[in-house]
Design a protein around this motif. Structure first.
Motif, PDB file in Angstrom:
ATOM      1  N   LYS A  13       0.844  -1.202   0.000  1.00 27.69           N
ATOM      2  CA  LYS A  13       0.000   0.000   0.000  1.00 27.69           C
ATOM      3  C   LYS A  13       0.875   1.245   0.000  1.00 27.69           C
ATOM      4  O   LYS A  13       2.044   1.201   0.360  1.00 27.69           O
ATOM      5  N   LEU A  72      -8.396  12.339   2.927  1.00 24.02           N
ATOM      6  CA  LEU A  72      -7.499  11.606   2.032  1.00 24.02           C
ATOM      7  C   LEU A  72      -7.704  10.103   2.173  1.00 24.02           C
ATOM      8  O   LEU A  72      -7.750   9.367   1.175  1.00 24.02           O
ATOM      9  N   TYR A  73      -7.813   9.639   3.405  1.00 23.53           N
ATOM     10  CA  TYR A  73      -8.001   8.212   3.674  1.00 23.53           C
ATOM     11  C   TYR A  73      -9.280   7.710   3.006  1.00 23.53           C
ATOM     12  O   TYR A  73      -9.295   6.661   2.366  1.00 23.53           O
ATOM     13  N   ARG A  80     -10.890   9.134   0.495  1.00 26.29           N
ATOM     14  CA  ARG A  80     -10.847   9.317  -0.960  1.00 26.29           C
ATOM     15  C   ARG A  80     -10.001   8.256  -1.665  1.00 26.29           C
ATOM     16  O   ARG A  80     -10.369   7.760  -2.726  1.00 26.29           O
ATOM     17  N   PHE A  81      -8.847   7.913  -1.087  1.00 24.73           N
ATOM     18  CA  PHE A  81      -7.901   7.038  -1.774  1.00 24.73           C
ATOM     19  C   PHE A  81      -7.761   5.640  -1.159  1.00 24.73           C
ATOM     20  O   PHE A  81      -7.045   4.800  -1.699  1.00 24.73           O
ATOM     21  N   GLN A 104      -8.049   2.537  -3.201  1.00 21.25           N
ATOM     22  CA  GLN A 104      -7.022   2.391  -4.228  1.00 21.25           C
ATOM     23  C   GLN A 104      -5.700   1.869  -3.662  1.00 21.25           C
ATOM     24  O   GLN A 104      -4.695   1.827  -4.363  1.00 21.25           O
ATOM     25  N   PHE A 126      -4.374   2.964  -0.406  1.00 23.00           N
ATOM     26  CA  PHE A 126      -3.742   4.032   0.365  1.00 23.00           C
ATOM     27  C   PHE A 126      -4.192   3.939   1.812  1.00 23.00           C
ATOM     28  O   PHE A 126      -5.357   3.643   2.087  1.00 23.00           O
ATOM     29  N   GLU A 141      -2.282  15.559  -2.389  1.00 20.05           N
ATOM     30  CA  GLU A 141      -3.038  14.724  -3.325  1.00 20.05           C
ATOM     31  C   GLU A 141      -2.225  14.344  -4.560  1.00 20.05           C
ATOM     32  O   GLU A 141      -2.244  13.194  -4.983  1.00 20.05           O
ATOM     33  N   ILE A 198       0.255  11.676  -3.677  1.00 20.75           N
ATOM     34  CA  ILE A 198      -0.423  10.416  -3.398  1.00 20.75           C
ATOM     35  C   ILE A 198      -0.844   9.742  -4.698  1.00 20.75           C
ATOM     36  O   ILE A 198      -0.609   8.549  -4.900  1.00 20.75           O
ATOM     37  N   VAL A 199      -1.431  10.502  -5.599  1.00 23.03           N
ATOM     38  CA  VAL A 199      -1.854   9.955  -6.895  1.00 23.03           C
ATOM     39  C   VAL A 199      -0.649   9.389  -7.626  1.00 23.03           C
ATOM     40  O   VAL A 199      -0.708   8.272  -8.182  1.00 23.03           O
ATOM     41  N   LEU A 256       0.392   6.130  -6.115  1.00 29.77           N
ATOM     42  CA  LEU A 256      -0.572   5.046  -6.356  1.00 29.77           C
ATOM     43  C   LEU A 256      -0.459   4.471  -7.763  1.00 29.77           C
ATOM     44  O   LEU A 256      -0.947   3.361  -8.014  1.00 29.77           O
ATOM     45  N   ARG A 257       0.203   5.170  -8.654  1.00 32.06           N
ATOM     46  CA  ARG A 257       0.328   4.674 -10.045  1.00 32.06           C
ATOM     47  C   ARG A 257       1.212   3.451 -10.110  1.00 32.06           C
ATOM     48  O   ARG A 257       2.121   3.235  -9.416  1.00 32.06           O
TER      49      ARG A 257
END
Length: 159
Positions: free
Chosen positions: A25, A48-49, A51-52, A55, A57, A151, A154-155, A158-159
């Motif tokens: 993660k 944030l938690y 929202r992501f 995915q 996170f 953000e 984080i994005v 996550l990729r």
């Protein structure tokens, strides 16, 4: 930082474990406090938690009383504060030291992986944030960095 997930941590209820549950993660690890000027960041961290989280996170909060005595409560008081005041659903662990001889192994490793300004390793204040990518890369963000400003990072992680 492949051994990060093997480092000891203690849950708010006192159980010893590791971060193995979070392997794979993207993690945002934050030293938190209930009576700090940055405490309202709990709301942004929770956003944030939520929202992501789906995915891959997670936000992990580690209460710390080393800065101005701003986290004086015990685990039950901290949990109640987080739940009632900010509706926190991300994990909040047992209180830790982030600096000094008694610093938690997790924070020793994070500080070494992502030194602060001018190479300093010490955590300067509450709500210092460490973003750990799936690749183990660690980025440090200052207490003044608002959660919503993370953000993009984080994005990317996550990729």
């Amino acid at each position: 930082m492949s051994d990060l997930y093997d480092l000891p941590v203690r849950s708010a209820d006192g159980a010893d474990s590791t971060l193995a549950l979070y392997r794979g993660k993207v993690l945002l690890i934050v030293n938190v406090a209930s009576k700090c000027g940055f405490t309202p960041q709990y709301a942004g961290l929770e956003a944030l938690y939520r929202r992501f989280g789906a995915q891959g996170f997670a936000v992990l909060g580690f209460p710390c009383n080393q800065f101005g005595g701003q986290e004086p409560g015990d685990a039950a008081e901290i949990a109640q504060f987080c739940s009632l005041t900010y509706d926190v659903s991300f994990p909040v662990f047992a209180k830790v030291d982030v600096n000094g001889a008694a610093a938690a192994p997790l924070f020793r490793a994070l500080k070494k992986a992502a030194p602060g300004v001018l190479g300093s390793e010490g955590v300067k204040w509450n709500f210092t944030k460490f973003l750990v990518g799936r690749d183990g890369r660690v980025q440090r963000f200052a207490p003044t960095t608002k959660p919503e400003d993370l953000e993009g990072a984080i994005v990317a992680a996550l990729r």
